[in-house]
Design an enzyme around this catalytic site. Sequence first.
Site, mmCIF file in Angstrom:
data_model
loop_
_atom_site.group_PDB
_atom_site.id
_atom_site.type_symbol
_atom_site.label_atom_id
_atom_site.label_comp_id
_atom_site.label_asym_id
_atom_site.label_seq_id
_atom_site.Cartn_x
_atom_site.Cartn_y
_atom_site.Cartn_z
ATOM 1 N N CYS A 121 0.882 -1.156 0.000
ATOM 2 C CA CYS A 121 0.000 0.000 0.000
ATOM 3 C C CYS A 121 0.925 1.212 0.000
ATOM 4 O O CYS A 121 2.118 1.072 -0.286
ATOM 5 C CB CYS A 121 -0.975 -0.021 1.173
ATOM 6 S SG CYS A 121 -0.210 -0.136 2.810
ATOM 7 N N ALA A 122 0.424 2.375 0.298
ATOM 8 C CA ALA A 122 1.264 3.574 0.216
ATOM 9 C C ALA A 122 2.442 3.505 1.191
ATOM 10 O O ALA A 122 3.594 3.682 0.809
ATOM 11 C CB ALA A 122 0.440 4.828 0.450
#
Length: 179
Positions: A121-122
């Site tokens: 994810c980020a």
Amino acid sequence: MPPSFNTLAAPSPASPSWRGSHPGALSVASSAQPPTEILPHLFIADLGAAENPKVLIQLGITHVLSAMCGRVLLPANMPLAQLQLPLQDSPFAELADYLPASTLFLSDALRDPKARVLVHCAQGISRSSSVVCAYLIAKYGWSPEQALRFVKSKYALADPNPGFVMQLGEYARSLERTR
């Protein structure tokens, strides 16, 4: 270790091959921390690692599961299977709807002994760890607490938001109903 853990089928944080950091750990300048192998051939990382061709090549990544909204700039010259889940990192974001597809993607990929999967994810903290926990819940029948404890034993940054933890419980209960 709780008695419900299947020690023959499930990896153990105490097993020698899983202690400490992975040999040859990468130093990724754009990432908070190098990718971490949670299970054989299954890694967690952040967006910086997913977009870094050197990291993907060094790890032999063949599949990428992106648990985030927005564009992920995977290297165009690499033949990667990809699944992107448009997840916001919010306790109110709908994670549960995506868990069957993410679990199926991971299960299908990891059936191939040559596959190496990166879930990101980020920041590599909440969404990616939630998706990996859901996979462990489905594969081993673990509770969300067991899955999260295992992931955290490998990857200290794992910290799903409270809404995701609640949805992992819903996912576990839905799987119990179908078994």
